[in-house]
Design a protein around this motif. Structure first.
Motif, mmCIF file in Angstrom:
data_model
loop_
_atom_site.group_PDB
_atom_site.id
_atom_site.type_symbol
_atom_site.label_atom_id
_atom_site.label_comp_id
_atom_site.label_asym_id
_atom_site.label_seq_id
_atom_site.Cartn_x
_atom_site.Cartn_y
_atom_site.Cartn_z
ATOM 1 N N ASP A 251 0.786 -1.170 -0.092
ATOM 2 C CA ASP A 251 0.161 0.035 0.028
ATOM 3 C C ASP A 251 0.902 1.284 -0.064
ATOM 4 O OD1 ASP A 251 0.768 -0.683 2.674
ATOM 5 O OD2 ASP A 251 -0.953 0.447 3.237
ATOM 6 N N SER A 254 1.982 3.095 3.317
ATOM 7 C CA SER A 254 2.919 2.684 3.879
ATOM 8 C C SER A 254 4.230 2.952 3.621
ATOM 9 C CB SER A 254 3.098 1.074 4.116
ATOM 10 O OG SER A 254 3.358 0.487 3.080
ATOM 11 N N GLY A 255 4.035 4.060 2.428
ATOM 12 C CA GLY A 255 5.252 4.411 1.808
ATOM 13 C C GLY A 255 5.737 3.739 0.671
ATOM 14 N N ARG A 257 5.683 3.555 -2.795
ATOM 15 C CA ARG A 257 5.071 4.087 -3.425
ATOM 16 C C ARG A 257 5.476 3.921 -5.062
ATOM 17 N NH1 ARG A 257 2.676 6.813 -6.590
ATOM 18 N NH2 ARG A 257 2.555 8.900 -6.966
ATOM 19 N N SER A 258 6.459 3.107 -5.257
ATOM 20 C CA SER A 258 6.936 2.932 -6.649
ATOM 21 C C SER A 258 7.885 1.696 -6.718
ATOM 22 C CB SER A 258 8.154 4.008 -6.949
ATOM 23 O OG SER A 258 9.454 3.941 -5.928
ATOM 24 N N GLN A 261 10.818 1.396 -3.929
ATOM 25 C CA GLN A 261 10.491 1.319 -2.441
ATOM 26 C C GLN A 261 9.998 -0.327 -2.587
ATOM 27 O OE1 GLN A 261 8.605 4.442 -3.264
ATOM 28 N NE2 GLN A 261 9.539 5.672 -1.799
ATOM 29 N N GLU A 264 13.406 -1.687 -2.119
ATOM 30 C CA GLU A 264 13.913 -1.498 -0.757
ATOM 31 C C GLU A 264 13.215 -2.332 0.237
ATOM 32 O OE1 GLU A 264 16.257 0.301 -0.138
ATOM 33 O OE2 GLU A 264 16.327 0.998 2.010
ATOM 34 N N PHE A 265 11.822 -2.633 0.288
ATOM 35 C CA PHE A 265 11.012 -3.396 1.208
ATOM 36 C C PHE A 265 11.694 -5.002 1.130
ATOM 37 C CE2 PHE A 265 6.915 -5.726 1.683
ATOM 38 C CZ PHE A 265 6.782 -5.312 2.974
ATOM 39 N N LYS B 16 17.976 1.441 10.439
ATOM 40 C CA LYS B 16 17.762 0.184 10.162
ATOM 41 C C LYS B 16 18.822 -0.769 10.077
ATOM 42 C CE LYS B 16 16.775 0.375 5.363
ATOM 43 N NZ LYS B 16 15.291 0.717 4.219
ATOM 44 N N TYR B 38 3.305 5.411 10.563
ATOM 45 C CA TYR B 38 3.342 4.302 9.974
ATOM 46 C C TYR B 38 4.111 4.449 8.558
ATOM 47 C CZ TYR B 38 0.633 0.859 6.730
ATOM 48 O OH TYR B 38 0.759 -0.057 6.040
ATOM 49 N N SER B 39 4.806 3.115 8.278
ATOM 50 C CA SER B 39 5.526 3.049 6.982
ATOM 51 C C SER B 39 5.865 1.506 6.916
ATOM 52 C CB SER B 39 6.737 4.056 6.923
ATOM 53 O OG SER B 39 7.892 3.382 7.744
ATOM 54 N N TYR B 40 6.061 1.136 5.766
ATOM 55 C CA TYR B 40 6.494 -0.169 5.669
ATOM 56 C C TYR B 40 7.701 -0.467 6.765
ATOM 57 C CZ TYR B 40 10.467 1.224 2.242
ATOM 58 O OH TYR B 40 11.499 1.925 1.763
ATOM 59 N N ILE B 44 8.470 -4.203 9.043
ATOM 60 C CA ILE B 44 9.662 -4.696 8.919
ATOM 61 C C ILE B 44 10.161 -4.876 10.425
ATOM 62 C CG2 ILE B 44 12.067 -4.824 8.412
ATOM 63 C CD1 ILE B 44 10.466 -5.136 5.837
ATOM 64 N N TRP B 174 15.933 3.893 -2.727
ATOM 65 C CA TRP B 174 14.465 3.795 -2.420
ATOM 66 C C TRP B 174 14.096 5.458 -2.806
ATOM 67 C CZ3 TRP B 174 13.098 7.796 0.672
ATOM 68 C CH2 TRP B 174 14.194 8.593 1.385
ATOM 69 N N ILE B 176 12.659 8.489 -4.516
ATOM 70 C CA ILE B 176 12.127 8.793 -5.862
ATOM 71 C C ILE B 176 11.847 10.208 -5.789
ATOM 72 C CG2 ILE B 176 10.989 6.518 -6.244
ATOM 73 C CD1 ILE B 176 8.278 7.574 -5.345
#
Lengths: 337, 337
Positions: A251, A254-255, A257-258, A261, A264-265, B16, B38-40, B44, B174, B176
C-alpha cells in the motif's frame, strides 16, 4: 526417496538464482553449474562450494585460480535433469547438442520459442499439463506475471478481454551495456510478444499487449485492463489477489510508492539478493470502471519471479504429481506465500 | 560481562542497518528503535521483533496494526547508549532534548556538524581518541571512505597533498523524490565539505576536494590523487590496500567494471540488503605518475560503509579500550575483513 539430481547450464541472472533455489529444496541436489570464462560469478560459485563444469576451455579458469570440477560432459552424466538458463536460442542448440543425445530431461527459459518444449509453464496455472514431460519451458518474467494474476481474475470474474501495457525496465541492475538511459522506447510490434505468449499458458484468454521500455533497472510494471464477464468490486479484487499464491499486496499509505520502494522492502525483509519473486499489486492501484472493467497495476521483479516456477517445473518433469504441494514446498523455501 | 544496551533513534537508511548490526554483536543488546509514523519500515521492525518506541502520537500506528512497545521516554530509561540516525540537525536537537537530560551517551552521524560531539570517528584511524567519550560523531560515508584509504597511504608513503573528486550518487535506491535524473551537477563550493571533514579525523592531512552529483543510486566514486613523500609503486599500493581493513580490491578482468557490478557482487555474496560496507578499489585503477603521484579510484556504498563504524563507536564510548579487537569483532559479524 532419492533426491532429484539437478544441473544448471548458464550461470547468469536466472541460473545463479535457480542454483541457490535448488540448494534450498529438501528433495533436490545441485550437482553443479557450467561456466564458460573467468568472472566474479565463478568466484562466487567457488565460495559457495558449487561445482563448476567448464563449457569451453579451462585455461582461463586455472590462470585465475578458479577451481573447476570437470567439463560439461562430466556433469551431464551425473544429473537427472538440466535447467538451461542460457541466453535465447542457445537453449535450443544445447537441447540438440547435449540433452537429447544424453536422454536428459530439461527445463528451458522464456527466451526460447515455445516449440523448444512440450509445454509452456506457470505453476499455479497449468502444473498438471507439465507432469512427466521431458521438456518444459518456463515462460518469461512478464508472461509469468500476467498469467499469475489473470488466471485468478479469470476463475473469479471470467475474462472477456484483456489489454495490458508493459512498462519495461531498460536493463538489469548489473548491466551497463544496454539502455535506454534517457528515453522512452515504444516496442513497435503490435501486439507485443507478451500477449501471444500468455496464450501458451492460458490458452483461451483474449489478450492484447503493448510494451514500452524506460530508464530503470529495478522492475517491470504492468498496467492491466480487464473486461470481465461478472461485475467485479474493488474489495473482491483486493481479496482475490491477497489470496492468490505468489502475489503480494502493498500500500502506498505505508510509503511503498514505486518499484524503488518495493525493492527496498525486499532488501529490508532480508531476501536473498533483495529479490521479490512475488508479483506486487498496489492496493490503491486497483479500480473498477464502467461496471465490468477491472483495472490494476502490478510490478514484476524480472530477475526473480520465474525462479519458483523453475523449481516446480523440475518436480513436474520428474513426475511429481501434486502441483499444489510442490508450490507449497517451493514457497516455503523462499519465505513467500 | 553485561551486554551494552543500545537504542536506535531514527530508523531510516542508516538506523535500520545499525539496528540489524547491533543484533549481530555478542556484547550488545538492541533495546529498541523509534518510529514517528506508519510506514513499511515499521512493518519490517514488527516482523523482526524489534520493539518500536513512538516519537510522536501512536494513533497512526494503532490504526495500521503496528505494534508499539511504548514512547521514546520509555526507551531512554532502558538503554546505556543511543545511536542517533536522524536527518541532519535533528541529532543536535535530540541531544539537548533527550540525551543530555537523561545523562545518556550518544553516537551521531556525519550529517551533524563536528561540534555535536567530543570527537569525529573512523575506527581504524582514531579509535583510541574516542574511548570513553560521551558523544561521538561517525563521519559521513564519503569522509569514512577517504579516511580509510588515505590513513593507510599516509602511514606507508607519507602524504604531501591530496586532491580527491567525489562523483556522488544522486539519491539513495529507495528515493524517488530527489535527483538529478538527467544531469551532471557540480557542487559549487570549493573545497567541497569533504576535505575539511576528513581533517576532523586525520588532523594533519593536506587535502582539497571537489564534488559532482550524477544520475545513479548505487554508490559514490572517488577519484583520488595523492602527492606522496616516498615514491610509491603500483604493486606496493595494491598490497597496501589488500591488507587494509574494510577495503576490498576488485578486478575489471573478472567483470567488475562499474558500481553496478560491485552491487551485483555484494548481492551474489548473500550480503544483508546487498550491502558492501568495504571501500572498493579497482586493481586496474591504481596508477603512479611523475614518480610521486599515486592515483586510485574507489567506490563507496553510501548506505552501508559507516555501519561498522557505528558499532565500534558504541564500544569506544562505553570504554572498551582495544580498538583492534573491536574492529575484528565487528568485521567478523559482517563477514568482512
Amino acid at each position: 526417496m532419492d533426491k532429484i539430481k539437478v544441473g544448471v547450464v548458464g550461470y547468469g541472472t536466472i541460473g545463479k538464482r535457480v542454483a541457490d533455489a535448488v540448494m534450498l529444496q529438501e528433495d533436490m541436489e545441485l550437482i553443479g553449474i557450467t561456466g564458460h570464462r573467468y568472472s566474479y560469478r565463478m568466484l562466487i560459485a567457488n565460495e559457495k562450494n558449487i561445482p563448476i563444469y567448464a563449457l569451453d576451455g579451462v585455461e582461463d579458469f586455472i590462470k585465475n585460480n578458479v577451481h573447476i570440477a570437470g567439463r560439461i560432459e562430466d556433469m551431464l552424466k551425473k544429473v537427472d535433469i538440466i535447467v538451461d538458463c542460457t541466453p535465447k536460442k542457445i537453449g535450443k542448440e544445447n537441447k540438440e547438442k547435449y540433452y537429447k543425445p544424453n536422454k536428459l530431461k530439461a527445463i528451458f527459459q522464456g527466451g526460447e520459442k515455445p516449440d523448444v518444449a512440450d509445454c509452456s509453464f506457470v505453476a499455479q496455472c497449468n502444473y498438471d499439463e507439465a507432469v512427466g514431460k521431458d521438456y518444459i519451458r518456463v515462460v518469461s518474467c512478464n508472461t509469468t506475471g500476467l498469467s499469475r494474476t489473470l488466471d485468478a481474475v479469470n476463475k473469479k470474474f471470467g475474462i472477456k478481454e484483456v489489454h495490458a501495457t508493459m512498462i519495461r525496465r531498460g536493463a538489469d541492475t548489473w548491466d551497463i551495456y544496454h539502455g535506454p538511459i534517457n528515453a522512452i522506447v515504444p516496442v513497435l510490434e503490435l501486439p507485443s510478444h507478451h500477449g501471444p505468449d500468455v496464450k501458451t499458458v492460458l490458452k483461451d484468454i483474449n489478450i492484447f499487449t503493448t510494451a514500452i521500455s524506460v530508464s530503470t533497472t529495478l522492475m517491470h510494471m504492468h498496467n492491466v485492463i480487464v473486461e470481465c464477464q461478472k461485475e467485479p468490486t474493488v474489495e473482491e479484487a483486493l481479496d482475490l489477489f491477497k489470496n492468490t499464491s505468489r502475489v503480494r499486496i502493498v500500500d502506498n499509505a505505508s510509503g511503498v510508492r514505486s518499484t524503488a520502494q518495493i525493492i527496498e522492502f525486499a532488501r529490508d525483509l532480508g531476501r536473498n539478493r533483495g529479490d521479490m519473486p512475488e508479483i506486487v499489486i498496489w492496493k490503491e492501484g486497483i479500480g473498477v470502471a464502467n461496471h465490468h472493467k477491472l483495472l490494476y497495476m502490478q510490478a514484476v521483479h524480472q530477475e526473480s519471479d520465474v525462479i519458483p516456477e523453475n523449481i516446480d517445473a523440475i518436480r513436474a518433469a520428474m513426475g511429481f504429481k501434486d502441483g499444489k504441494k510442490s508450490i507449497e514446498m517451493t514457497n516455503k523455501s523462499f519465505g513467500i506465500e
